[in-house]
Design a protein around this motif. Structure first.
Motif, PDB file in Angstrom:
ATOM      1  N   SER A 273      16.780  17.621   0.318  1.00 10.90           N
ATOM      2  CA  SER A 273      15.390  17.928  -1.066  1.00 10.90           C
ATOM      3  C   SER A 273      15.767  16.823  -1.662  1.00 10.90           C
ATOM      4  N   THR A 274      17.393  16.080  -2.093  1.00 12.53           N
ATOM      5  CA  THR A 274      17.591  15.717  -2.779  1.00 12.53           C
ATOM      6  C   THR A 274      16.971  13.931  -2.872  1.00 12.53           C
TER       7      THR A 274
ATOM      8  N   LEU B 100      24.264  22.268  -4.899  1.00 15.39           N
ATOM      9  CA  LEU B 100      23.824  22.782  -4.276  1.00 15.39           C
ATOM     10  C   LEU B 100      24.280  23.597  -2.918  1.00 15.39           C
TER      11      LEU B 100
ATOM     12  N   VAL C 206      14.849  21.696  -4.560  1.00 16.06           N
ATOM     13  CA  VAL C 206      16.182  21.793  -4.648  1.00 16.06           C
ATOM     14  C   VAL C 206      16.699  22.949  -4.589  1.00 16.06           C
TER      15      VAL C 206
ATOM     16  N   THR D 189      16.326  24.907  -1.576  1.00 11.71           N
ATOM     17  CA  THR D 189      17.361  24.856  -1.296  1.00 11.71           C
ATOM     18  C   THR D 189      18.677  25.695  -1.455  1.00 11.71           C
ATOM     19  N   ARG D 190      18.608  25.628  -2.984  1.00 13.32           N
ATOM     20  CA  ARG D 190      19.967  26.615  -3.292  1.00 13.32           C
ATOM     21  C   ARG D 190      19.803  28.188  -2.548  1.00 13.32           C
TER      22      ARG D 190
ATOM     23  N   VAL E  75      20.649  18.202   1.845  1.00 18.27           N
ATOM     24  CA  VAL E  75      21.254  16.625   0.500  1.00 18.27           C
ATOM     25  C   VAL E  75      19.142  16.372   1.057  1.00 18.27           C
TER      26      VAL E  75
END
Length: 468
Positions: free
Chosen positions: A65-66, A130, A279, A282-283, A63
């Motif tokens: 990146s969020t 994510l 994000v 990260t995915r 999280v």
């Protein structure tokens, strides 16, 4: 000496190239030291998380990146006021400057409160979106929720510090940033782990603990932010010679808000572009496994030690360019831009060499997992090649903002992140895994730096005449 040189901007006095570099360096050093100290404290923070286990590190990394995205959007709002403030100080409009401070703080608080409450509502579902597994989703959701609820304190602290920096006061925000990091480590030590007894040279020392795990990491950061925010506001509103609170008639808050929105919307879009790309990044990493996700998270923390000096120089660049534009000295603003870009690239070239040589040690400070250390070392050495041009991208963005041009960085980041990094990372991840993803990042950072320098030189002095 520093205050005398800053005063010469408003007085219309000339600068030699040596004086330009000296003033840029003098303003950069406190910010650089604060940023480096901040990262070192993050190292300690991350090592505490590593003691909980790789799953906890992966949960926070999922999280991160969020949190950058929602935090960045709030920071963009405050920058709309900070840019106006630097221009007002350069023009000698002190009443307008104080008006911007008070109205800006309230606007940032209200915006970040709404942003944080909305983010907290979606914290349970986001980790699964994510690509997180059930093993880490619960901790990730808890971390995100606590961060979101503490967002108003984080945003106001950032806004107050940026306003002090815009006035040329780099030392107080830098010292308070160091204090905040120390408090963060202290609170984390008390909140993450259970009560325990530690033996020191035969003495048994009992240490209290909240045994909150990942939740303790987030709560410790919020508590440190609150303490730092209170001190920052005290200095800004009570001690600052130019900006302290006074009983006086302020300017219209609507015109200030309108200008802040005009300046801030491109920066909000930039944060959405950048945060959305993080994000997506990260995915791309998540399916590669827990080791890859933990190595990615730790390597990002390790790399930040290298680019923090660039951010320190960029802070000075924004202040110097902004005050020069406010004083209607476009040629001086241009010279400050060139001096800061060159200085930052040299500093980060040195940091890149250090990062390449010390990558194994940097990763070992963050994790005891041999697989995570090996993976992190490999990707850090890939990234080291991009550091000088990474500096160019960071500093040119601040030069544009100081000049009141907030649209161009958004365009450059959109082209670089979504046109280069994400497509290339998707392609390289299939055959090369995490090293391929970080190679895509390296290529993108180099391209962004070259594009930024190209636009800076192409625009020339006209860039700094926008507000003249």
């Amino acid at each position: 000496m520093q205050r005398n040189l800053l005063g010469r901007i408003r007085k219309g006095q000339p600068f030699s190239w040596g004086e330009l570099l000296l003033l840029t360096w003098q303003l950069s050093v406190p910010a650089i030291m604060a940023k480096i100290t901040t990262v070192m404290m993050q190292y300690i923070d991350a090592s505490m998380v590593g003691m909980i286990g790789s799953a906890a590190a992966a949960a926070i990394g999922l999280v991160n990146s969020t949190t950058w995205l929602i935090g960045g959007v709030c920071f963009a709002m405050s920058m709309g006021y900070t840019i106006q403030l630097a221009h007002a100080i350069g023009a000698g409009e002190d009443v307008k400057a104080r008006s911007l401070v008070r109205h800006g703080l309230w606007a940032v608080f209200a915006f970040s409160l709404a942003m944080g409450a909305g983010s907290a509502l979606f914290s349970d579902d986001l980790p699964y979106f994510l690509g997180g597994t059930a093993e880490i989703a619960g901790d990730a959701a808890t971390y995100l929720c606590i961060y979101a609820l503490g967002l108003p304190f984080l945003a106001v602290n950032f806004a107050a510090g940026s306003m002090l920096q815009a006035s040329g006061n780099m030392k107080v925000p830098s010292l308070l940033s160091v204090l905040m990091c120390l408090l963060d480590v202290l609170f984390n030590a008390l909140l993450i782990f259970p009560c325990r007894t530690v033996e020191i040279e035969g003495w048994a020392l009992w240490i209290p603990g909240g045994d909150m795990g990942v939740a303790g990491v987030a709560l410790g950061s919020v508590l440190a932010e609150i303490c730092c925010m209170a001190a920052m506001l005290y200095v800004l509103l009570k001690k600052s010679r130019q900006l302290h609170y006074r009983q006086e008639e302020l300017l219209s808050w609507t015109s200030e808000l309108r200008e802040a929105v005009i300046l801030g919307i491109p920066m909000v879009l930039e944060q959405v572009v950048m945060g959305g790309a993080y994000v997506a990044f990260t995915r791309i990493v998540s399916p590669l496994g827990t080791v890859a996700l933990a190595a990615n998270s730790f390597a990002i923390t390790a790399e930040s030690l290298c680019y923090m000096p660039g951010i320190g120089v960029s802070t000075a660049a924004q202040t110097l360019v902004g005050q020069s534009v406010g004083a209607k000295r476009s040629q001086l603003a241009q010279r400050f831009g060139y001096a800061s870009a060159g200085l930052g690239m040299v500093v980060m070239l040195i940091m890149g060499i250090i990062m390449y040589a010390c990558a194994p040690l940097m990763m070992a400070m963050l994790s005891a997992d041999a697989a995570v250390i090996a993976a992190g070392t490999e990707i850090l050495r890939i990234e080291a090649w991009a550091e000088p041009l990474f500096a160019a991208g960071i500093i040119v963005t601040s030069i544009f903002r100081g000049a009141g041009e907030t649209r161009m960085p958004t365009i450059l980041n959109l082209v670089a992140m979504w046109g280069i990094r994400i497509p290339l990372a998707i392609y390289l991840a299939v055959d090369y895994g995490l090293p391929g993803v970080w190679t895509a990042m390296c290529v993108e950072l180099c391209a962004r730096g070259l594009l930024s320098l190209g636009v800076l030189f192409y625009r020339g002095e006209s860039l700094y005449q926008k507000k003249a």
